[in-house]
Write an enzyme that holds these catalytic residues in place. Structure first.
Site, PDB file in Angstrom:
ATOM      1  NE  ARG A   1      51.286  49.354  32.489  1.00 29.69           N
ATOM      2  CZ  ARG A   1      51.878  49.387  33.679  1.00 29.69           C
ATOM      3  NH1 ARG A   1      51.594  48.468  34.601  1.00 29.69           N
ATOM      4  NH2 ARG A   1      52.766  50.306  33.972  1.00 29.69           N
TER       5      ARG A   1
ATOM      6  CE1 TYR B   1      53.261  51.929  46.306  1.00 31.42           C
ATOM      7  CE2 TYR B   1      54.194  51.113  44.243  1.00 31.42           C
ATOM      8  CZ  TYR B   1      53.130  51.224  45.124  1.00 31.42           C
ATOM      9  OH  TYR B   1      51.935  50.620  44.836  1.00 31.42           O
TER      10      TYR B   1
ATOM     11  CG  HIS C   1      46.578  52.133  40.027  1.00 31.73           C
ATOM     12  ND1 HIS C   1      45.365  51.697  39.547  1.00 31.73           N
ATOM     13  CD2 HIS C   1      47.499  51.218  39.633  1.00 31.73           C
ATOM     14  CE1 HIS C   1      45.561  50.567  38.869  1.00 31.73           C
ATOM     15  NE2 HIS C   1      46.838  50.261  38.909  1.00 31.73           N
TER      16      HIS C   1
ATOM     17  CG  ASN D   1      54.590  47.307  37.693  1.00 35.52           C
ATOM     18  OD1 ASN D   1      55.514  48.124  37.658  1.00 35.52           O
ATOM     19  ND2 ASN D   1      53.762  47.223  38.718  1.00 35.52           N
TER      20      ASN D   1
ATOM     21  CD  GLU E   1      52.577  42.672  39.048  1.00 36.17           C
ATOM     22  OE1 GLU E   1      52.416  42.418  40.250  1.00 36.17           O
ATOM     23  OE2 GLU E   1      52.045  43.661  38.478  1.00 36.17           O
TER      24      GLU E   1
END
Length: 330
Positions: free
Chosen positions: A216, A312, A186, A218, A261
């Protein structure tokens, strides 16, 4: 908005995991126990750890093609063999529990029988004996789930990405990351170290107990319904980020996808490794815009998003265009 104007299959809209819980977005651990339903303006998602939808056969065929063309998307370091068997059994149990009408895992004498009617599979096997499967266990189960899989080995107080099958990466390379620590993997993500998010995430994972499962989300954005936007193929999909600025609004809304995701984190019961599942969902902005709460929230989040995060995520070139599209779609 009428169903005739929606571009995606109904189940893909109804189960879309819209990722924005507030009007601003920053990187966070945002983990919660898995298995509970999340209700949305379009439907709900989240009841199942391993999710099968109308894209099942098509996405598995795409995975097989990607692996045939680039075997580096699959890797298992030698010490991870037990974790691969553990992963296969765990995911088979999840599938059989979620879809008993088409999948089952049963004991047959000293071995097991796996049934997957969606793919026409009946397979008898003995745990630990690779010869009883048509492929290595991690490769075998990866051919039957839509999720990418990364296995993290825990040793010496750290986590290492030592096995996996990743064919639908969002601008990263599994082949490059194999064997790296969790923090190294990461490293390129902005703000993670400065805010302490990545360190807290690692500490959380280190404390996971056998059988515990968390999740979680993303997100990013993708031009076209393209699952494989790995670093290896940047030369193919990278130019789309500029091309999209030249298309008309109707085409823009159909081509630009909100890509989410849903990541599940499972401490495997036998090996103690962590199974990190990454399931990718995509919905074109035209379908996102069909639901006012989604349309308004997405526009607000994108407009406020700091430039370094937008850069990013690869969306900075067309972020403002996306905001305008959403705001005008109402």
């Amino acid at each position: 908005m009428s169903a005739e104007r929606l571009l995606s299959a109904p189940d893909l809209i109804e189960t879309f995991p819209f990722p924005f819980a507030a009007d601003t977005y920053r990187y966070s651990t945002n983990v919660e126990p898995a298995g509970s339903a999340v209700h949305t303006p379009a439907g709900r998602w989240g009841e199942r750890v391993v999710d099968v939808d109308s894209e099942y056969e098509r996405e598995l065929a795409e995975r097989a093609e990607i692996l045939a063309a680039d075997p580096t998307r699959y890797a298992v370091l030698p010490h991870m063999r037990p974790a691969c068997w553990d992963t296969m059994l765990t995911l088979m149990r999840e599938l059989a529990s979620a879809y008993p009408e088409s999948m089952s895992l049963t004991r047959e004498g000293t071995g097991w029988r796996w049934r997957n009617d969606r793919l026409g599979i009946i397979q008898d096997f003995a745990v630990g004996d690779d010869a009883t499967l048509p492929a290595e266990p991690l490769a075998y189960i990866a051919g039957q789930v839509q999720e990418d899989i990364v296995l993290l080995d825990q040793r010496d107080g750290d986590l290492f990405g030592d096995a996996g099958v990743v064919t639908f990466a969002a601008d990263w390379s599994f082949g490059f990351d194999v064997g790296m620590t969790f923090l190294e993997i990461h490293g390129p993500v902005p703000r993670l170290r400065e805010t302490g998010v990545i360190t807290r995430a690692r500490e959380f994972l280190l404390r996971l107990q056998p059988g515990e499962t968390y999740r979680r989300t993303n997100w990013t954005m993708t031009i076209g319904r393209r699952l494989d936007v790995s670093t290896e193929l940047y030369h193919e999909w990278g130019p789309d980020r500029r091309m999209i600025l030249t298309v008309a609004d109707d085409e823009f809304g159909g081509l630009v996808h909100l890509r989410v995701e849903v990541q599940h984190l499972i401490r495997l019961p036998e090996s103690g490794s962590i199974c990190f599942l990454i399931r990718t969902y995509m919905l074109p902005l035209a379908d996102v815009a069909a639901f006012a709460p989604w349309r308004e929230r997405a526009a607000t989040v994108l407009a406020e998003l700091p430039d370094d995060i937008a850069d990013y995520k690869g969306i900075i070139a067309y972020r403002d265009r996306a905001v305008d599209y959403l705001r005008n779609a109402g």
